[in-house]
Design an enzyme around this catalytic site. Sequence first.
Site, mmCIF file in Angstrom:
data_model
loop_
_atom_site.group_PDB
_atom_site.id
_atom_site.type_symbol
_atom_site.label_atom_id
_atom_site.label_comp_id
_atom_site.label_asym_id
_atom_site.label_seq_id
_atom_site.Cartn_x
_atom_site.Cartn_y
_atom_site.Cartn_z
ATOM 1 N N GLY A 14 0.753 -1.544 -0.139
ATOM 2 C CA GLY A 14 -0.025 0.067 0.145
ATOM 3 C C GLY A 14 0.805 1.200 -0.084
ATOM 4 O O GLY A 14 1.990 1.011 0.545
ATOM 5 N N ARG A 82 4.081 -16.301 -6.063
ATOM 6 C CA ARG A 82 2.575 -16.598 -6.224
ATOM 7 C C ARG A 82 1.775 -15.689 -6.145
ATOM 8 O O ARG A 82 1.198 -14.881 -6.286
ATOM 9 C CB ARG A 82 2.552 -16.864 -4.483
ATOM 10 N N ASP A 118 5.423 -5.546 5.927
ATOM 11 C CA ASP A 118 6.286 -6.786 5.976
ATOM 12 C C ASP A 118 6.010 -7.691 4.904
ATOM 13 O O ASP A 118 6.709 -8.345 4.149
ATOM 14 C CB ASP A 118 5.263 -7.490 7.469
ATOM 15 N N THR A 140 5.030 1.497 6.509
ATOM 16 C CA THR A 140 3.804 1.173 6.665
ATOM 17 C C THR A 140 2.643 2.062 7.415
ATOM 18 O O THR A 140 3.344 2.828 8.502
ATOM 19 C CB THR A 140 3.276 -0.292 6.679
ATOM 20 N N ASP A 142 0.994 1.018 9.552
ATOM 21 C CA ASP A 142 0.370 0.507 10.387
ATOM 22 C C ASP A 142 1.122 0.730 12.039
ATOM 23 O O ASP A 142 1.355 -0.551 12.387
ATOM 24 C CB ASP A 142 0.011 -1.128 9.860
ATOM 25 N N ASP A 144 4.267 -1.881 11.881
ATOM 26 C CA ASP A 144 4.315 -3.421 12.838
ATOM 27 C C ASP A 144 5.372 -3.634 12.079
ATOM 28 O O ASP A 144 5.021 -5.793 11.656
ATOM 29 C CB ASP A 144 2.556 -3.921 12.227
ATOM 30 N N ARG A 186 -4.703 -3.869 10.310
ATOM 31 C CA ARG A 186 -5.456 -4.994 10.726
ATOM 32 C C ARG A 186 -4.993 -6.027 11.542
ATOM 33 O O ARG A 186 -6.282 -6.301 12.262
ATOM 34 C CB ARG A 186 -4.946 -6.013 9.519
HETATM 35 O O1 F6P Z 1 -1.128 -2.438 5.421
HETATM 36 C C1 F6P Z 1 -1.406 -0.788 5.526
HETATM 37 C C2 F6P Z 1 -3.445 -1.222 5.560
HETATM 38 O O2 F6P Z 1 -3.757 0.254 4.732
HETATM 39 C C3 F6P Z 1 -3.773 -1.927 5.821
HETATM 40 O O3 F6P Z 1 -3.934 -1.400 7.634
HETATM 41 C C4 F6P Z 1 -5.184 -1.908 5.556
HETATM 42 O O4 F6P Z 1 -6.250 -2.893 6.654
HETATM 43 C C5 F6P Z 1 -4.971 -2.452 3.890
HETATM 44 O O5 F6P Z 1 -3.142 -1.633 4.028
HETATM 45 C C6 F6P Z 1 -5.805 -2.018 3.191
HETATM 46 O O6 F6P Z 1 -5.177 -1.934 1.716
HETATM 47 P P1 F6P Z 1 -5.898 -1.866 0.335
HETATM 48 O O7 F6P Z 1 -4.896 -0.562 -0.455
HETATM 49 O O8 F6P Z 1 -5.577 -2.736 -0.595
HETATM 50 O O9 F6P Z 1 -7.472 -1.241 0.999
#
Ligand code: F6P
Length: 371
Positions: A14, A82, A118, A140, A142, A144, A186
């Site tokens: 992302g 994958r 990650d 990120t 997040d 994490d 998440r």
């Molecule tokens: O990993 C970052 C994140 O922003 C998460 O918190 C979230 O669940 C996810 O990406 C959303 O991703 P997408 O842009 O594919 O909806």
Amino acid sequence: MAKKSKIAILTGGGDCPGINAVIRAVAKKAMLELGLEVVGISDGYEGLLHNRHRILHYEDVSGIINLGGTILGTSNKANPYRCPVKKEGSLEFKDLSQAVIDNFVRLEVECLVCIGGDGTLSIANRLYKDGLPVIGIPKTIDNDIRGTDITFGFDSAVYVATEGLDRVRTTAQSHHRVMIVEVMGRNAGWIALQAGIASGADVILIPEIPYDLDIIAEKVNDRDCRGKRFTITVISEGARPKGGEKVVQRIVKESTDPIRLGGIGFVLGSEIEAETGIETRTVVLGHLQRGGVPTPFDRVLATRLGTKAVDMLMEGRFGQMVGVKGNDLVEVSLEEVARGQRRVPVGDALIVSARSVGTCFGDIRDVMPQV
Ligand code: F6P
């Protein structure tokens, strides 16, 4: 004339505020101090698979420190090990890593700098083990990623989430409502935790601490009795009730991590309203947290991480990620990063501090003196 040495750079997963600041830092240092040529791979590993790349010139990386998103493009669907391939209408997954490795070799670059979360960094680790000279940079919102206290993008997301929480307070107070703000995260509740503390939220709900609806309802009612006729709640998208499940919004089959969460704030909102009789509204911040300009903190962090990554690649320290411990930059093996995510420890000092000022995490009854 001798051929210039080259490095390549890609951004995966992302998007997040500060990616362009990192690209700028890596590319400028590589060009200005070392005279290297920098190849920008388009759309993460997808670009390596389909040979989409371009030479980045100084002008491409100049003036982008405050620009959101990534000038290279990104993807969270292209795992070389994958790869989603459509066959007769259905989706199959194939290991196309050898094609990716062959394409990389054809680029004739000294190193691949992978900027990602990650997922992207775990793939970088596999590519390293398969012989690619890889350096990782943690990205990120997040926060994490294992092996680093902080990732760039997190501070910007916390800033947006805090502003969102500050803004809903107006309506909460004026209309005597419960206002819930659902934020990203998440498996790790770092955004909810920090934005919740920063905005003085009354209830903070994170994936690491499953909540009990009765305890939250008691908190709302108790505040109401004390004359605080509103409650501000922040909830991570990955939060869940004790014994309950996370709320899945959609499945993105082609994605490395196919589950997309979202909606727990609405579920909780109706339950609180039913239980307390107090009007409850929910706002989902979603991608607003990932967009826009990075904060000054993230721009500085991005510059530190990017320039350190160039030092590491010059010393040939491949298979490593640059991380932060305290105030220092450290090197962490991608193997360690690939071991899993960094979640909020339930005894984290921030949680302890928040509890001390009366914040409810939905797990323990309030200890406020009775009026
Ligand atoms: O990993 C970052 C994140 O922003 C998460 O918190 C979230 O669940 C996810 O990406 C959303 O991703 P997408 O842009 O594919 O909806």
